[in-house]
Design an enzyme around this catalytic site. Structure first.
Site, PDB file in Angstrom:
ATOM      1  N   LYS A  13      29.672 -39.655  39.400  1.00 25.56           N
ATOM      2  CA  LYS A  13      28.937 -38.873  40.546  1.00 25.56           C
ATOM      3  C   LYS A  13      28.268 -37.738  39.744  1.00 25.56           C
ATOM      4  O   LYS A  13      27.127 -38.168  39.734  1.00 25.56           O
ATOM      5  CB  LYS A  13      30.018 -38.428  41.475  1.00 25.56           C
ATOM      6  CG  LYS A  13      30.805 -39.407  42.080  1.00 25.56           C
ATOM      7  CD  LYS A  13      31.874 -38.671  42.945  1.00 25.56           C
ATOM      8  CE  LYS A  13      32.429 -37.507  42.868  1.00 25.56           C
ATOM      9  NZ  LYS A  13      33.472 -38.283  41.784  1.00 25.56           N
ATOM     10  N   ARG A  88      35.795 -36.180  51.718  1.00 22.84           N
ATOM     11  CA  ARG A  88      37.311 -36.465  50.339  1.00 22.84           C
ATOM     12  C   ARG A  88      37.828 -36.875  51.608  1.00 22.84           C
ATOM     13  O   ARG A  88      39.486 -36.576  51.275  1.00 22.84           O
ATOM     14  CB  ARG A  88      37.458 -35.277  50.085  1.00 22.84           C
ATOM     15  CG  ARG A  88      36.631 -35.422  48.305  1.00 22.84           C
ATOM     16  CD  ARG A  88      37.251 -34.215  47.625  1.00 22.84           C
ATOM     17  NE  ARG A  88      37.402 -34.145  46.177  1.00 22.84           N
ATOM     18  CZ  ARG A  88      36.607 -34.238  45.299  1.00 22.84           C
ATOM     19  NH1 ARG A  88      35.108 -33.624  45.611  1.00 22.84           N
ATOM     20  NH2 ARG A  88      37.105 -34.885  44.177  1.00 22.84           N
ATOM     21  N   ARG A 127      35.063 -33.853  28.648  1.00 22.64           N
ATOM     22  CA  ARG A 127      33.772 -33.558  29.403  1.00 22.64           C
ATOM     23  C   ARG A 127      33.766 -32.131  29.469  1.00 22.64           C
ATOM     24  O   ARG A 127      34.961 -31.666  28.757  1.00 22.64           O
ATOM     25  CB  ARG A 127      34.235 -33.528  30.965  1.00 22.64           C
ATOM     26  CG  ARG A 127      33.047 -32.552  31.806  1.00 22.64           C
ATOM     27  CD  ARG A 127      32.899 -33.429  33.117  1.00 22.64           C
ATOM     28  NE  ARG A 127      34.431 -32.921  33.887  1.00 22.64           N
ATOM     29  CZ  ARG A 127      34.704 -32.830  35.572  1.00 22.64           C
ATOM     30  NH1 ARG A 127      33.123 -34.277  35.461  1.00 22.64           N
ATOM     31  NH2 ARG A 127      35.695 -33.222  35.641  1.00 22.64           N
ATOM     32  N   ARG A 171      44.567 -35.110  40.574  1.00 21.78           N
ATOM     33  CA  ARG A 171      43.098 -35.541  41.145  1.00 21.78           C
ATOM     34  C   ARG A 171      43.190 -36.934  41.023  1.00 21.78           C
ATOM     35  O   ARG A 171      42.787 -37.259  41.930  1.00 21.78           O
ATOM     36  CB  ARG A 171      42.080 -35.304  40.558  1.00 21.78           C
ATOM     37  CG  ARG A 171      41.835 -33.806  40.780  1.00 21.78           C
ATOM     38  CD  ARG A 171      41.069 -32.662  38.931  1.00 21.78           C
ATOM     39  NE  ARG A 171      39.715 -33.410  38.946  1.00 21.78           N
ATOM     40  CZ  ARG A 171      38.560 -33.467  38.085  1.00 21.78           C
ATOM     41  NH1 ARG A 171      39.943 -33.399  37.214  1.00 21.78           N
ATOM     42  NH2 ARG A 171      37.603 -33.965  37.835  1.00 21.78           N
TER      43      ARG A 171
HETATM   44  P1  AP5 Z   1      30.510 -36.310  35.995  1.00 25.67           P
HETATM   45  O1  AP5 Z   1      29.728 -37.027  35.827  1.00 25.67           O
HETATM   46  O2  AP5 Z   1      31.204 -34.851  35.765  1.00 25.67           O
HETATM   47  O3  AP5 Z   1      31.783 -37.137  37.084  1.00 25.67           O
HETATM   48  P2  AP5 Z   1      32.273 -36.527  38.568  1.00 25.67           P
HETATM   49  O4  AP5 Z   1      32.340 -37.777  39.168  1.00 25.67           O
HETATM   50  O5  AP5 Z   1      31.591 -35.842  39.087  1.00 25.67           O
HETATM   51  O6  AP5 Z   1      33.171 -35.999  38.371  1.00 25.67           O
HETATM   52  P3  AP5 Z   1      34.054 -34.954  38.977  1.00 25.67           P
HETATM   53  O7  AP5 Z   1      34.697 -35.022  38.033  1.00 25.67           O
HETATM   54  O8  AP5 Z   1      32.918 -33.776  38.881  1.00 25.67           O
HETATM   55  O9  AP5 Z   1      34.394 -34.836  40.819  1.00 25.67           O
HETATM   56  P4  AP5 Z   1      35.695 -34.763  41.073  1.00 25.67           P
HETATM   57  O10 AP5 Z   1      35.510 -35.358  41.824  1.00 25.67           O
HETATM   58  O11 AP5 Z   1      36.929 -34.452  41.047  1.00 25.67           O
HETATM   59  O12 AP5 Z   1      35.418 -32.759  40.970  1.00 25.67           O
HETATM   60  P5  AP5 Z   1      34.658 -31.649  42.102  1.00 25.67           P
HETATM   61  O13 AP5 Z   1      33.863 -30.480  41.491  1.00 25.67           O
HETATM   62  O14 AP5 Z   1      34.162 -32.814  42.929  1.00 25.67           O
HETATM   63  O15 AP5 Z   1      31.407 -37.007  34.768  1.00 25.67           O
HETATM   64  C1  AP5 Z   1      32.110 -36.841  33.661  1.00 25.67           C
HETATM   65  C2  AP5 Z   1      32.276 -37.098  32.349  1.00 25.67           C
HETATM   66  O16 AP5 Z   1      31.705 -38.707  32.001  1.00 25.67           O
HETATM   67  C3  AP5 Z   1      31.654 -36.100  32.006  1.00 25.67           C
HETATM   68  O17 AP5 Z   1      31.731 -35.927  30.104  1.00 25.67           O
HETATM   69  C4  AP5 Z   1      30.113 -37.252  31.778  1.00 25.67           C
HETATM   70  O18 AP5 Z   1      29.170 -37.173  30.647  1.00 25.67           O
HETATM   71  C5  AP5 Z   1      30.703 -38.675  31.374  1.00 25.67           C
HETATM   72  N1  AP5 Z   1      29.993 -40.065  31.705  1.00 25.67           N
HETATM   73  C6  AP5 Z   1      29.546 -39.806  33.210  1.00 25.67           C
HETATM   74  N2  AP5 Z   1      28.912 -41.357  33.022  1.00 25.67           N
HETATM   75  C7  AP5 Z   1      29.609 -41.890  31.867  1.00 25.67           C
HETATM   76  C8  AP5 Z   1      29.315 -43.794  31.159  1.00 25.67           C
HETATM   77  N3  AP5 Z   1      28.910 -44.123  32.512  1.00 25.67           N
HETATM   78  N4  AP5 Z   1      30.142 -43.569  30.246  1.00 25.67           N
HETATM   79  C9  AP5 Z   1      31.037 -42.845  29.426  1.00 25.67           C
HETATM   80  N5  AP5 Z   1      30.590 -41.370  30.090  1.00 25.67           N
HETATM   81  C10 AP5 Z   1      30.438 -40.882  30.857  1.00 25.67           C
HETATM   82  O19 AP5 Z   1      35.465 -31.170  42.528  1.00 25.67           O
HETATM   83  C11 AP5 Z   1      36.654 -30.309  42.236  1.00 25.67           C
HETATM   84  C12 AP5 Z   1      37.551 -30.007  42.877  1.00 25.67           C
HETATM   85  O20 AP5 Z   1      36.655 -29.048  44.185  1.00 25.67           O
HETATM   86  C13 AP5 Z   1      38.569 -31.024  43.520  1.00 25.67           C
HETATM   87  O21 AP5 Z   1      39.452 -31.150  42.772  1.00 25.67           O
HETATM   88  C14 AP5 Z   1      39.049 -30.454  44.986  1.00 25.67           C
HETATM   89  O22 AP5 Z   1      40.104 -29.031  44.609  1.00 25.67           O
HETATM   90  C15 AP5 Z   1      37.822 -29.141  45.426  1.00 25.67           C
HETATM   91  N6  AP5 Z   1      36.747 -30.190  46.416  1.00 25.67           N
HETATM   92  C16 AP5 Z   1      36.164 -30.569  46.201  1.00 25.67           C
HETATM   93  N7  AP5 Z   1      34.894 -31.568  46.941  1.00 25.67           N
HETATM   94  C17 AP5 Z   1      35.598 -31.200  47.814  1.00 25.67           C
HETATM   95  C18 AP5 Z   1      37.066 -31.346  49.182  1.00 25.67           C
HETATM   96  N8  AP5 Z   1      35.290 -32.090  50.140  1.00 25.67           N
HETATM   97  N9  AP5 Z   1      37.314 -31.412  49.786  1.00 25.67           N
HETATM   98  C19 AP5 Z   1      38.411 -30.668  49.620  1.00 25.67           C
HETATM   99  N10 AP5 Z   1      38.516 -30.787  48.171  1.00 25.67           N
HETATM  100  C20 AP5 Z   1      37.488 -30.607  47.282  1.00 25.67           C
HETATM  101 MG    MG Z   2      31.416 -33.827  39.516  1.00 22.82          MG
END
Ligand code: AP5
Ligand code: MG
Length: 215
Positions: A13, A88, A127, A171
């Site tokens: 994402k 979410r 990552r 997660r």
């Molecule tokens: P990346 O693009 O970083 O993936 P992502 O989908 O953004 O994954 P996240 O881990 O950021 O999602 P998340 O939802 O768990 O975390 P968030 O920060 O939102 O890519 C991942 C890796 O893969 C990278 O190394 C990239 O280079 C690689 N990659 C990408 N595409 C690729 C491909 N095609 N092939 C190979 N490699 C690839 O949330 C974190 C925490 O915050 C949550 O756990 C929660 O505690 C809190 N939080 C956030 N939002 C909320 C909410 N709405 N409600 C409640 N708690 C929340």
């Molecule tokens: Mg992210």
């Protein structure tokens, strides 16, 4: 355009959001990035959120909804936004409907990125994230030009606390239980556009562009 990016942790994402924002002039609103910035600054929200985030649990709905209300009302979002990591839960999705209604806006599309679990674990374990801008890199699949340093701003890269194996598994479970029901929620409103998140980053982006060009 107002878009939602829905997909499990590691689906790409954040990676794809950067391209979309560059090409379509929308602003990325990543709740995870905003929470991490609050953690770093030591705000009351950041302190409360920290324990949930490090375990890989969801931060309580009321805190997230209050935060996103403030963000979406900023002038920078007037041309539209890409919601990355929000909503979410169904409670958050209903709160978003109310907020958009108040603002006279509507959702154009919910982009759903799908990637198999084992690939997600592999990606997240390797990552690296920029301390300054939050851009994602990967030791195996998507390395920076210079080791340990962000291509965009030269800031240091680090491993997120929630990218431990235990937290990653938690997660993924929470995504299935709490967030994946939103696919039905938005499919019932005919808003979902499903995209495979496996393959090369630029090929996946071409697919996203094809979809978005119709809006
Ligand atoms: P990346 O693009 O970083 O993936 P992502 O989908 O953004 O994954 P996240 O881990 O950021 O999602 P998340 O939802 O768990 O975390 P968030 O920060 O939102 O890519 C991942 C890796 O893969 C990278 O190394 C990239 O280079 C690689 N990659 C990408 N595409 C690729 C491909 N095609 N092939 C190979 N490699 C690839 O949330 C974190 C925490 O915050 C949550 O756990 C929660 O505690 C809190 N939080 C956030 N939002 C909320 C909410 N709405 N409600 C409640 N708690 C929340
Ligand atoms: Mg992210």
């Amino acid at each position: 355009m107002n878009l939602i990016f829905l997909g499990p942790p590691g689906a790409g994402k954040g990676t794809q959001a950067k391209n979309i924002c560059n090409d379509y002039g929308v602003v990325q609103l990543s709740t995870g990035d905003i929470l991490r910035a609050n953690k770093k600054e030591g705000t009351p929200l950041g302190k409360t959120a920290q324990e949930y985030m490090d375990r890989g649990d969801l931060v309580p709905d009321d805190l997230i909804i209050k935060m996103i209300r403030e963000e979406m009302k900023k002038p920078s979002c007037s041309n539209g936004c890409l919601l990355d990591g929000f909503p979410r839960t169904v409670v958050q999705a209903r709160a978003l409907e109310i907020l958009l209604g108040e603002m006279g806006k509507k959702l154009d599309s919910v982009l759903v990125l799908d990637v198999p679990d084992e690939e997600l674990v592999r990606r997240l374990s390797a990552r690296l994230t920029c301390k300054s801008c939050g851009r994602s890199y990967n030791n195996i699949f998507n390395p920076p030009k210079v080791e340990g340093v962000c291509d965009d701003d030269g800031a240091e890269l680090y491993q997120r606390e929630d990218d431990s194996e235990k937290s990653i598994r938690n997660r993924l479970e929470i995504y299935k239980k709490m967030t994946s029901p939103l696919i039905d929620f938005y499919s019932n409103q005919d808003l979902c556009d499903e995209i495979s998140g496996s393959g090369q980053i630029n090929e996946i982006y071409s697919g996203i562009k094809n979809l978005l060009d119709k809006y």
